[in-house]
Scaffold this motif. Structure first.
Motif, PDB file in Angstrom:
ATOM      1  N   ARG A 170       0.837  -1.193   0.000  1.00  0.00           N
ATOM      2  CA  ARG A 170       0.000   0.000   0.000  1.00  0.00           C
ATOM      3  C   ARG A 170       0.879   1.253   0.000  1.00  0.00           C
ATOM      4  NH1 ARG A 170      -5.076  -1.796   0.811  1.00  0.00           N
ATOM      5  NH2 ARG A 170      -5.331  -3.719   2.040  1.00  0.00           N
ATOM      6  N   THR A 181       1.106   5.706   0.334  1.00  0.00           N
ATOM      7  CA  THR A 181       0.834   6.638   1.429  1.00  0.00           C
ATOM      8  C   THR A 181      -0.598   7.149   1.420  1.00  0.00           C
ATOM      9  OG1 THR A 181       1.643   8.485   0.073  1.00  0.00           O
ATOM     10  CG2 THR A 181       3.236   7.400   1.525  1.00  0.00           C
ATOM     11  N   GLU A 182      -1.295   6.994   0.296  1.00  0.00           N
ATOM     12  CA  GLU A 182      -2.681   7.432   0.181  1.00  0.00           C
ATOM     13  C   GLU A 182      -3.537   6.284  -0.340  1.00  0.00           C
ATOM     14  OE1 GLU A 182      -3.768  10.309   1.149  1.00  0.00           O
ATOM     15  OE2 GLU A 182      -1.853  11.330   1.493  1.00  0.00           O
ATOM     16  N   PRO A 183      -4.832   6.267   0.009  1.00  0.00           N
ATOM     17  CA  PRO A 183      -5.716   5.233  -0.532  1.00  0.00           C
ATOM     18  C   PRO A 183      -5.709   5.258  -2.063  1.00  0.00           C
ATOM     19  CG  PRO A 183      -6.785   6.406   1.261  1.00  0.00           C
ATOM     20  CD  PRO A 183      -5.523   7.155   0.964  1.00  0.00           C
ATOM     21  N   LEU A 235      -3.211   4.316  -3.921  1.00  0.00           N
ATOM     22  CA  LEU A 235      -1.843   4.359  -4.414  1.00  0.00           C
ATOM     23  C   LEU A 235      -1.070   3.152  -3.875  1.00  0.00           C
ATOM     24  CD1 LEU A 235      -0.936   8.147  -3.994  1.00  0.00           C
ATOM     25  CD2 LEU A 235      -1.782   6.966  -6.040  1.00  0.00           C
ATOM     26  N   TYR A 236      -0.090   2.699  -4.656  1.00  0.00           N
ATOM     27  CA  TYR A 236       0.618   1.480  -4.286  1.00  0.00           C
ATOM     28  C   TYR A 236       2.120   1.628  -4.525  1.00  0.00           C
ATOM     29  CZ  TYR A 236      -4.106  -0.291  -4.450  1.00  0.00           C
ATOM     30  OH  TYR A 236      -5.447  -0.465  -4.228  1.00  0.00           O
ATOM     31  N   ASP A 262       7.134   4.201  -6.017  1.00  0.00           N
ATOM     32  CA  ASP A 262       6.286   4.511  -4.865  1.00  0.00           C
ATOM     33  C   ASP A 262       5.078   5.338  -5.280  1.00  0.00           C
ATOM     34  OD1 ASP A 262       7.995   3.212  -3.086  1.00  0.00           O
ATOM     35  OD2 ASP A 262       9.234   5.008  -2.830  1.00  0.00           O
ATOM     36  N   ASP A 263       3.954   5.057  -4.624  1.00  0.00           N
ATOM     37  CA  ASP A 263       2.721   5.820  -4.790  1.00  0.00           C
ATOM     38  C   ASP A 263       2.294   5.927  -6.253  1.00  0.00           C
ATOM     39  OD1 ASP A 263       2.410   6.227  -2.063  1.00  0.00           O
ATOM     40  OD2 ASP A 263       3.551   8.094  -2.067  1.00  0.00           O
TER      41      ASP A 263
END
Length: 205
Positions: free
Chosen positions: A159, A161-163, A165-166, A190-191
């Protein structure tokens, strides 16, 4: 579980169980339980352990007892292959062969062959069932992921840092490669947004 083999491999590389646990993102007690046969090694963990100790994936699987448990023969379509940059290339014509797979492999499962000499999975066949969403089972596991531009890759998924995003971690890739979607930036990614993610269900060396 052949714990002695794993401990020998760690000793040869001057590595410790604690370092292995840190590499896998696990508590050291989980490694202890795994080597005692009280915790089953997961397939994605086997792939990462192979990378960590520099051993062939088939050796890790066999010494973990993951090869011969609950298996049967089944015809599986091989629909593509993984290139050196971990990108999935779909073959124009799929091939079909009989493979030994776990008895609980679901219908619709397909195979892809890894052709990446830098990867511990080189020449292995990975089985997955393509999902149209980010499967919750892909989090923390080796998966086939599709980016918004439609390109698909083999990566570990976590996961962001934000819903929505992966974070993606790639194995068998050294340094930067401008042919991957990072635009030449170092791995991992990231993200990032994903169209879908499908966990690897089984690995056949």
């Amino acid at each position: 579980m052949n714990a002695e083999w794993f401990q020998q491999q760690l000793a040869l590389k001057r590595l410790s169980q604690r370092l292995l646990a840190r590499y896998l993102g696990l508590d050291p007690s989980a490694i202890t339980l795994m080597f005692k046969g009280k915790r089953r090694m997961q397939l994605d963990e086997a792939a990462r352990i192979a990378e960590f100790i520099g051993a062939p994936i088939e050796d890790v699987l066999s010494n973990a007892g993951l090869v011969l448990e609950g298996i049967r023969s089944k015809r599986i379509n091989i629909v593509g292959h993984i290139e050196h940059n971990n990108r999935l290339v779909e073959d124009e014509v799929s091939t079909q062969d009989t493979f030994i797979v776990p008895s609980n492999i679901p219908e619709g499962t397909v195979g892809i062959r890894v052709l990446n000499t830098l990867s511990p999975l080189h020449r292995a066949v990975l089985y997955f069932r393509k999902e149209n969403i980010v499967d919750a089972g892909s989090i923390g596991r080796l998966s086939i992921v599709t980016l918004p531009n439609g390109e698909a890759y083999l990566a570990y998924v976590d996961r962001g840092t934000e819903p929505g995003l992966y974070n993606l971690k790639f194995i068998g890739v050294e340094g930067c490669d401008k042919s991957v979607p990072s635009g030449g930036r170092p791995f991992p990614l990231d993200d990032v947004l994903l169209k879908n993610a499908s966990p690897i269900l089984w690995i056949k060396p």
